[in-house]
Design a protein around this motif. Structure first.
Motif, mmCIF file in Angstrom:
data_model
loop_
_atom_site.group_PDB
_atom_site.id
_atom_site.type_symbol
_atom_site.label_atom_id
_atom_site.label_comp_id
_atom_site.label_asym_id
_atom_site.label_seq_id
_atom_site.Cartn_x
_atom_site.Cartn_y
_atom_site.Cartn_z
ATOM 1 N N THR A 65 0.847 -1.189 0.000
ATOM 2 C CA THR A 65 0.000 0.000 0.000
ATOM 3 C C THR A 65 0.883 1.239 0.000
ATOM 4 O OG1 THR A 65 -0.090 -0.007 2.424
ATOM 5 C CG2 THR A 65 -1.876 -1.122 1.261
ATOM 6 N N GLY A 66 0.516 2.239 -0.796
ATOM 7 C CA GLY A 66 1.300 3.477 -0.874
ATOM 8 C C GLY A 66 1.119 4.313 0.378
ATOM 9 N N PRO A 67 1.977 5.336 0.520
ATOM 10 C CA PRO A 67 2.997 5.815 -0.425
ATOM 11 C C PRO A 67 4.340 5.073 -0.327
ATOM 12 C CG PRO A 67 2.868 7.304 1.435
ATOM 13 C CD PRO A 67 1.789 6.285 1.648
ATOM 14 N N ILE A 82 8.107 -0.290 16.347
ATOM 15 C CA ILE A 82 7.690 -0.613 14.979
ATOM 16 C C ILE A 82 6.172 -0.552 14.852
ATOM 17 C CG2 ILE A 82 7.620 -2.448 13.249
ATOM 18 C CD1 ILE A 82 10.355 -3.351 14.246
ATOM 19 N N VAL A 83 5.466 -1.067 15.875
ATOM 20 C CA VAL A 83 4.000 -1.020 15.841
ATOM 21 C C VAL A 83 3.520 0.429 15.842
ATOM 22 C CG1 VAL A 83 1.907 -1.595 17.129
ATOM 23 C CG2 VAL A 83 3.751 -3.288 16.919
ATOM 24 N N ARG A 84 4.122 1.274 16.681
ATOM 25 C CA ARG A 84 3.740 2.686 16.708
ATOM 26 C C ARG A 84 4.017 3.371 15.367
ATOM 27 N NH1 ARG A 84 4.535 7.647 16.763
ATOM 28 N NH2 ARG A 84 6.617 7.309 15.935
ATOM 29 N N LEU A 85 5.154 3.024 14.750
ATOM 30 C CA LEU A 85 5.475 3.574 13.442
ATOM 31 C C LEU A 85 4.454 3.117 12.402
ATOM 32 C CD1 LEU A 85 7.648 5.276 11.965
ATOM 33 C CD2 LEU A 85 8.780 3.122 11.383
ATOM 34 N N GLY A 86 3.979 1.879 12.534
ATOM 35 C CA GLY A 86 2.956 1.379 11.632
ATOM 36 C C GLY A 86 1.646 2.131 11.771
ATOM 37 N N VAL A 87 1.285 2.503 13.001
ATOM 38 C CA VAL A 87 0.073 3.292 13.217
ATOM 39 C C VAL A 87 0.215 4.653 12.539
ATOM 40 C CG1 VAL A 87 -1.350 4.430 14.961
ATOM 41 C CG2 VAL A 87 -0.514 2.102 15.361
ATOM 42 N N ALA A 88 1.380 5.263 12.696
ATOM 43 C CA ALA A 88 1.629 6.561 12.051
ATOM 44 C C ALA A 88 1.591 6.423 10.534
ATOM 45 C CB ALA A 88 2.970 7.129 12.505
ATOM 46 N N TYR A 89 2.124 5.304 10.024
ATOM 47 C CA TYR A 89 2.094 5.091 8.574
ATOM 48 C C TYR A 89 0.661 4.946 8.079
ATOM 49 C CZ TYR A 89 2.666 3.022 3.995
ATOM 50 O OH TYR A 89 2.574 2.778 2.651
ATOM 51 N N ASN A 90 -0.164 4.285 8.857
ATOM 52 C CA ASN A 90 -1.562 4.144 8.451
ATOM 53 C C ASN A 90 -2.236 5.507 8.370
ATOM 54 O OD1 ASN A 90 -3.346 2.021 7.670
ATOM 55 N ND2 ASN A 90 -4.576 2.445 9.487
ATOM 56 N N ASP A 91 -1.904 6.398 9.318
ATOM 57 C CA ASP A 91 -2.419 7.768 9.247
ATOM 58 C C ASP A 91 -1.923 8.463 7.982
ATOM 59 O OD1 ASP A 91 -3.698 7.442 11.659
ATOM 60 O OD2 ASP A 91 -2.128 8.397 12.849
ATOM 61 N N LEU A 92 -0.649 8.263 7.672
ATOM 62 C CA LEU A 92 -0.076 8.852 6.463
ATOM 63 C C LEU A 92 -0.772 8.317 5.220
ATOM 64 C CD1 LEU A 92 2.194 10.423 4.934
ATOM 65 C CD2 LEU A 92 3.568 8.338 5.106
ATOM 66 N N ARG A 93 -1.019 7.032 5.216
ATOM 67 C CA ARG A 93 -1.660 6.401 4.053
ATOM 68 C C ARG A 93 -3.041 6.991 3.795
ATOM 69 N NH1 ARG A 93 -4.570 1.662 3.159
ATOM 70 N NH2 ARG A 93 -4.671 1.239 5.394
ATOM 71 N N HIS A 94 -3.805 7.186 4.850
ATOM 72 C CA HIS A 94 -5.140 7.767 4.686
ATOM 73 C C HIS A 94 -5.053 9.236 4.284
ATOM 74 C CE1 HIS A 94 -7.424 4.289 5.902
ATOM 75 N NE2 HIS A 94 -6.729 4.170 7.020
ATOM 76 N N ARG A 121 8.495 12.093 7.370
ATOM 77 C CA ARG A 121 8.483 13.492 6.936
ATOM 78 C C ARG A 121 8.588 13.616 5.416
ATOM 79 N NH1 ARG A 121 13.021 17.508 7.140
ATOM 80 N NH2 ARG A 121 12.075 19.579 7.053
ATOM 81 N N TYR A 122 9.475 12.844 4.816
ATOM 82 C CA TYR A 122 9.623 12.938 3.360
ATOM 83 C C TYR A 122 8.307 12.596 2.658
ATOM 84 C CZ TYR A 122 10.319 11.349 -1.370
ATOM 85 O OH TYR A 122 10.165 11.170 -2.717
ATOM 86 N N TYR A 123 7.667 11.500 3.060
ATOM 87 C CA TYR A 123 6.444 11.068 2.386
ATOM 88 C C TYR A 123 5.301 12.051 2.617
ATOM 89 C CZ TYR A 123 8.976 6.772 1.565
ATOM 90 O OH TYR A 123 9.914 5.863 1.148
ATOM 91 N N ALA A 124 5.286 12.682 3.791
ATOM 92 C CA ALA A 124 4.278 13.718 4.035
ATOM 93 C C ALA A 124 4.518 14.912 3.116
ATOM 94 C CB ALA A 124 4.321 14.146 5.499
ATOM 95 N N HIS A 125 5.765 15.345 2.998
ATOM 96 C CA HIS A 125 6.095 16.451 2.096
ATOM 97 C C HIS A 125 5.780 16.103 0.646
ATOM 98 C CE1 HIS A 125 9.139 18.678 4.908
ATOM 99 N NE2 HIS A 125 7.876 18.924 5.206
ATOM 100 N N MET A 126 6.103 14.876 0.256
ATOM 101 C CA MET A 126 5.870 14.459 -1.119
ATOM 102 C C MET A 126 4.388 14.573 -1.480
ATOM 103 S SD MET A 126 6.724 10.749 -2.859
ATOM 104 C CE MET A 126 5.428 9.910 -1.934
ATOM 105 N N ASN A 127 3.522 14.186 -0.552
ATOM 106 C CA ASN A 127 2.091 14.271 -0.825
ATOM 107 C C ASN A 127 1.573 15.687 -0.687
ATOM 108 O OD1 ASN A 127 0.765 11.411 -1.232
ATOM 109 N ND2 ASN A 127 2.398 11.141 0.259
#
Length: 605
Positions: free
Chosen positions: A34-36, A447-459, A488-494
């Protein structure tokens, strides 16, 4: 701890079986992209598998010895990656930290492997590893056959399927061939160790070799050559004791090689479709003047500009983009003209360009030190592990499989399974034992906490036409950019995707978001130049666009629309028209270059 054959199907070895299944099988058979950052969940699964295996090993009372040299080597690499990012003040330190923490987890992994080698013996531990690989690779090959026949289409989204290509669950034909090669070597080892009958190994080779032939991966041919050389050298090094192991590896290579050429006639005999073999694909493509050729040349040039410490982790995308256009035959890129090369497709050259001679020396010098014991205890298990590592290293000269964490995890498992030096027998003190277990549990939660943050980023990165929802997503992306360094990079990219460079008024965060285009200049990185121009950096904007025109020459219509339509970029139009006309003259095509907009007629007040 004897290496004599003993059953591997014992309850006491259950943590070993489960741990290897979590690291060597499950991530390769999963379809969770799943992106990004599409591979994040697969890579997190691989790292969590290592940590769960470590804690289970500790709970089973198997973690008795101090960490091996490989653990300290990987921790040293983690420190180097994190320190380099800070000393060089890289734009996105969080991405380097993500790599550093990956090495920390892998350090736990090789420690776990060494614990099992000491407890069960290298031969038994390697046998469990081989059985897991054989089972997983046979399942992976089954996916390949379903893809070839088209039946995989009926199992979407559970199975990967793109018409006309066989790639397993891995998404790339070369990754598929790489993984199946491990399975073939595992079967050869099991036969050598008398844990699999000859007919079982032959059946596995035919099943896996057929799937490898279906995919047409040219890298497979390079594996054959490298493994044949390794087998010959091993026979000379280990002497008569290695005769059986070397003969079985040679037979495996022969069967796999025959299938590369014989599968298509066999399929046609039974009325099936045609297959483009690896040999045919190799004959239809040459390395010279190819994209990989040019990118390798650029990587060497980049290394020479910063030979000791490189330009920093992840810097190849920018440095390859900024490389002197004279490296190209006509002054502009003539291959993959819509694609950004974030990697040179040669692992050694890429490490030299990004990490310099010091970082590259730490990687390969440490690796050589950690596998040295294989050349002391020259047994069949050591040959199996060295052969599997050779597949990854050869593939790394053509692509970058070890930049995928699940391949890197597997590679370090091979390192961890090397014979244990006799003098490496220091007992692990109770205090260090509990500190290590606590650290592993903390990293699991991280890692689990980072995954939660990534899910927020994905949405937040998903599209939306509703104005209110779009504003909420922008706010969320800004929050993640300021609170999650690793994302941060992926947030900026979007965020950059939300910037309308034609607007009269730009949002305050637009200049912050343009940093992502500088880190990885994808084809929309002309926005960096336009935002720089609006910020008064006119010379920098012109220089950047000049590089865009040479790196993405087929994008002139897109860039022309962005420059010629709005009134804000009049100072960049003449350069665009001149560069565009020169390009179309070079390729002898009719120019489609927008000229400078005429001045608007002055209306009456």
């Amino acid at each position: 701890m004897s290496d004599s054959p003993q059953s591997v199907f014992k309850l006491s070895l259950l943590p070993l079986w489960v741990g290897l299944a979590l690291t060597m099988a499950l991530p390769f058979l999963s379809l969770i992209r799943t992106g990004p950052q599409s591979a994040f969940f697969l890579e997190a699964m691989s790292l969590l598998g290592v940590l769960v295996w470590f804690t289970a090993t500790a709970a089973a009372g198997k973690l008795k010895s101090a960490p091996p040299a490989a653990t300290w080597w990987l921790l040293l690499l983690a420190v180097f990656w994190a320190a380099q990012a800070r000393l060089m003040k890289l734009d996105y330190v969080g991405l380097s930290d993500m790599v550093a923490w990956t090495f920390v987890v892998l350090a736990f992994g090789v420690w776990t492997c060494r614990a099992w080698v000491r407890d069960a013996g290298q031969e038994r531990a390697a046998a469990v590893l081989a059985w897991v690989l054989v089972a997983a690779c046979c399942l992976q090959a089954a996916v390949g056959w379903l893809q070839y026949t088209g039946h995989a289409a009926h199992f979407k989204p559970w199975l990967m399927y793109r018409a006309g290509i066989v790639e397993g669950q891995l998404g790339q034909r070369n990754h598929f061939g790489h993984y199946l090669m491990w399975g073939a070597l595992a079967a050869a080892y099991l036969w050598t160790a008398r844990r699999m009958a000859w007919w079982g190994a032959l059946a596995v080779w035919c099943w896996l070799g057929g799937a490898m032939a279906l995919t047409g991966s040219r890298s497979v041919l390079a594996y054959f050559i490298a493994l044949a050389v390794l087998a010959l050298l091993w026979r000379l090094w280990a002497g008569a004791a290695a005769k059986r192991a070397v003969r079985i590896v040679a037979l495996a290579l022969a069967v796999l090689a025959v299938l590369q050429f014989a599968l298509e006639p066999l399929l046609q005999l039974f009325g099936s479709g045609s297959v483009e073999s690896a040999a045919e694909r190799l004959g239809n493509h040459s390395f010279g003047q190819s994209g990989r050729d040019y990118e390798s040349r650029k990587a060497w040039q980049i290394f020479q500009t910063a030979p000791w410490f490189g330009h920093g982790w992840g810097s190849y995308a920018l440095q390859g983009f900024l490389a002197d256009p004279a490296v190209y035959a006509k002054g502009f890129r003539q291959y993959d003209q819509n694609v950004l090369f974030t990697h040179s497709h040669n692992g050694v050259l890429n490490l030299l360009a990004e990490m310099g001679a010091v970082g590259t020396g730490l990687v390969f010098g440490g690796l050589a030190w950690c596998v040295r014991t294989a050349f002391v205890r020259k047994n069949a298990a050591s040959l199996f592990l060295l052969a599997a590592m050779s597949v990854s290293l050869v593939h790394s000269l053509l692509e970058y499989p070890l930049w995928y964490v699940y391949f890197l995890t597997a590679f370090t498992v091979f390192v961890g399974m090397m014979p244990a030096p006799q003098r490496e027998t220091r007992a692990l003190a109770a205090g260090w034992f509990w500190a290590a277990v606590a650290a592993a549990i903390i990293v699991i939660f991280g890692i689990v906490r980072l995954g939660v943050a990534y899910n927020d980023l994905r949405h937040a990165a998903s599209g939306s036409r509703d104005a209110v929802a779009k504003s909420e997503k922008i706010v969320k992306l800004l929050y993640l950019a300021r609170t999650e360094p690793m994302w941060r990079y992926y947030a900026h990219m979007n965020l950059l995707n939300h910037v309308d460079t034609a607007a009269d008024h730009l949002p305050a965060w637009a200049q912050e978001a343009r940093l992502s285009a500088h880190y990885r200049p994808y084809a929309n990185a002309h926005k960096w130049a336009l935002l720089a121009y609006r910020a008064g950096e006119r010379e920098a904007a012109a220089d950047w666009l000049r590089q865009m025109y040479r790196y993405y020459p087929t994008k002139y219509p897109v860039y022309g629309a962005a420059l010629m339509t709005p009134p804000h970029y009049a100072g960049l139009r003449a350069q665009f028209s001149a560069e565009c006309r020169a390009y179309y003259a070079a390729v002898r095509q009719t120019p489609v270059c927008a000229e400078a907009m005429p001045p608007k007629p002055q209306g009456k007040p």
